[in-house]
Design an enzyme around this catalytic site. Structure first.
Site, PDB file in Angstrom:
ATOM      1  CG  HIS A   1      -6.061   1.736   5.537  1.00  0.00           C
ATOM      2  ND1 HIS A   1      -7.414   1.753   5.659  1.00  0.00           N
ATOM      3  CD2 HIS A   1      -5.770   2.461   4.428  1.00  0.00           C
ATOM      4  CE1 HIS A   1      -7.920   2.460   4.663  1.00  0.00           C
ATOM      5  NE2 HIS A   1      -6.944   2.889   3.905  1.00  0.00           N
TER       6      HIS A   1
ATOM      7  NE  ARG B   1       0.462  11.552  -1.920  1.00  0.00           N
ATOM      8  CZ  ARG B   1      -0.643  11.158  -1.293  1.00  0.00           C
ATOM      9  NH1 ARG B   1      -1.651  10.634  -1.976  1.00  0.00           N
ATOM     10  NH2 ARG B   1      -0.751  11.287   0.001  1.00  0.00           N
TER      11      ARG B   1
ATOM     12  CG  ASN C   1      -9.236   8.559   6.284  1.00  0.00           C
ATOM     13  OD1 ASN C   1      -9.801   8.009   7.219  1.00  0.00           O
ATOM     14  ND2 ASN C   1      -9.814   8.756   5.117  1.00  0.00           N
TER      15      ASN C   1
ATOM     16  CG  HIS D   1      -2.031   0.943   1.198  1.00  0.00           C
ATOM     17  ND1 HIS D   1      -3.303   0.616   1.581  1.00  0.00           N
ATOM     18  CD2 HIS D   1      -2.091   2.234   0.824  1.00  0.00           C
ATOM     19  CE1 HIS D   1      -4.101   1.661   1.447  1.00  0.00           C
ATOM     20  NE2 HIS D   1      -3.387   2.661   0.990  1.00  0.00           N
TER      21      HIS D   1
ATOM     22  CG  HIS E   1       0.284  15.038   2.190  1.00  0.00           C
ATOM     23  ND1 HIS E   1      -0.577  15.106   1.118  1.00  0.00           N
ATOM     24  CD2 HIS E   1      -0.241  14.100   3.027  1.00  0.00           C
ATOM     25  CE1 HIS E   1      -1.584  14.269   1.295  1.00  0.00           C
ATOM     26  NE2 HIS E   1      -1.404  13.635   2.440  1.00  0.00           N
TER      27      HIS E   1
ATOM     28  CG  ASP F   1      -2.391   4.530   4.012  1.00  0.00           C
ATOM     29  OD1 ASP F   1      -2.307   4.976   2.853  1.00  0.00           O
ATOM     30  OD2 ASP F   1      -3.355   4.786   4.767  1.00  0.00           O
TER      31      ASP F   1
ATOM     32  CG  HIS G   1     -10.275   3.611   2.040  1.00  0.00           C
ATOM     33  ND1 HIS G   1      -9.214   4.464   2.233  1.00  0.00           N
ATOM     34  CD2 HIS G   1     -11.328   4.228   2.633  1.00  0.00           C
ATOM     35  CE1 HIS G   1      -9.599   5.525   2.912  1.00  0.00           C
ATOM     36  NE2 HIS G   1     -10.886   5.410   3.177  1.00  0.00           N
TER      37      HIS G   1
HETATM   38 ZN    ZN Z   1      -7.016   4.129   2.237  1.00  0.00          ZN
END
Ligand code: ZN
Length: 420
Positions: free
Chosen positions: A228, A60, A274, A56, A305, A301, A175
């Site tokens: 997740h 980007r 999240n 996971h 950023h 995950d 998800h």
């Molecule tokens: Zn997710």
């Protein structure tokens, strides 16, 4: 190319550590000294471990290269001990067609550091309306499908998408989030969200979808993987479904094992993720499941950023933690140092287990196998800062902290890909 001799290390062979020299010859592992010259690595005090696989990763790219690009993500991966990563398709535009799957596979290979195994979307544009071009994406090399980042709220579309994915032999990942329930929440709903006066995301936003997915999987008799999972209740539902013979699997993230919602009291947006960091009782329950060998995989995950985005106030900053550089070290600190779970008991969750889930060959330290492994020193200490992590995303809660355990070398197909 010279052979490589790694001496004085402990090597994880067949689930047990053995003190033996390892050699790389013609890109493959051997335990007996090959003919010809060898470059020698003295790995005193270090461990030789099978290379890692992340199920996971948010690449980007294409579209958000200011957060991460293929050069930086492949550097972060091999720095973290990973030779394989699976990319999530919520790029810009989303990877919902064969051209983008091709792009990721071909462009990712340019850097010759690690392999990228792309996921495609379940629905066109991850809009949850029409099905994506799954057959063509599979032919182009997609390993699975997911609308990760979002959840398909329409049960009928989820069922059709699963049937279509299954006919193409694609791994299905969900998800689990009810977006109406999570709404504008920014952290776990509970005492901490009340203290901070910020809107919360209740546990049921996750568990209600897990329950639906279990029922869909049971009804269609099609395997489904929930990614997740952050709550005790969610994991309990999945374990009960497994006992009923339902083909459901799940992964957890390193940060849900290491941190809790109390960490958000600092207002550090690097803890905003999240699904959100939950209660300590959720965290310790998931760790217990690892002890009992009841979890199917650990996925990072990895969600990089840019600085300016994470500099917004807590309620406006984007969700996500940059993880690939530090995931293994954080897991080692949390599971082995803090919770005394031997490394050999959990490393499979981020090496062989995800490979098996996706139907790929496991990488093991065996005679004649391709040399995919890394050398980890459990006692070395290093400082996580802007210069020592290679992801463009510096958004990790470990920023500025010292961490014990360091990846010294990573080998992919016999080639040293880290250090650079
Ligand atoms: Zn997710």
């Amino acid at each position: 190319m010279n052979n490589v001799e790694i001496k004085n290390a402990k090597v994880l062979i067949g689930g047990k550590f053995e003190k033996t020299a390892v050699y790389i010859s013609d890109g493959r592992i051997t335990f007996s000294k090959p003919k010809g010259k060898s470059d020698i690595i003295d790995a005193t005090g270090a461990l030789v471990l099978p290379s890692l696989f992340d199920i996971h990763t948010h690449l980007r790219c294409p579209g958000q290269e200011y957060k991460e690009d293929l050069d930086s993500v492949t550097k972060a991966a091999v720095h973290g001990g990973y030779t394989d990563i699976s990319s999530m398709p919520n790029t810009s535009p989303p990877a919902d067609n064969e051209a983008l799957i091709n792009y990721i596979k071909l462009e990712g290979a340019v850097f010759k550091r690690c392999r990228i195994h792309p996921f495609g979307t379940l629905t066109l544009g991850s809009k949850g309306e029409r099905l994506s071009r799954m057959g063509l994406m599979k032919k182009a090399g997609a390993v699975g499908v997911t609308d990760d980042g979002k959840c398909i709220s329409n049960g009928t579309i989820m069922m059709r998408a699963m049937e279509y994915a299954d006919t193409h032999g694609l791994f299905i990942m969900d998800h689990a989030e009810d977006h109406d329930i999570s709404a504008n929440g920014v952290l776990n709903e509970g005492v901490v969200s009340e203290k901070l006066g910020l809107p919360g995301i209740p546990e049921i936003a996750e568990t209600i979808v897990i329950k639906r997915d279990i029922e869909i999987s049971r009804y269609l008799n099609i395997p489904m993987h929930i990614t997740h999972v952050s709550t005790k209740r969610g994991a309990e539902l999945i374990l009960a479904a497994k006992k009923d013979g339902i083909k459901i699997t799940f992964d957890v993230t390193p940060h849900h094992l290491a941190f809790t919602d109390e960490d958000c009291l600092s207002f550090d947006t690097n803890f905003k993720v999240n699904p959100p960091l939950r209660l300590d009782s959720d965290r310790t329950f998931l760790i217990d499941l690892i002890k009992k060998e009841l979890i199917d995989a650990i996925g990072t995950d990895h969600a990089p950023h840019a600085d300016f985005e994470k500099e917004y106030p807590f309620d406006r900053a984007p969700f996500g933690i940059s993880s690939l550089d530090t995931a293994f070290c954080l897991l080692y600190a949390t599971l082995t140092v803090e919770n005394k779970i031997p490394l050999e008991k959990w490393i499979g969750l981020i090496s062989s287990a995800p490979r098996k889930l996706l139907g790929l060959r496991p990488s093991e330290l065996e005679e004649g196998q391709r040399a995919n492994f890394f050398i980890f020193h459990p006692k070395n200490e290093w400082k996580v800062d802007r210069k020592t992590i290679y992801s463009k995303g510096k958004n990790t809660p470990l920023q500025g902290k010292k961490i014990k355990g360091e990846v010294l070398y990573t080998f992919n197909n016999g080639k040293m890909v880290y250090p650079f």
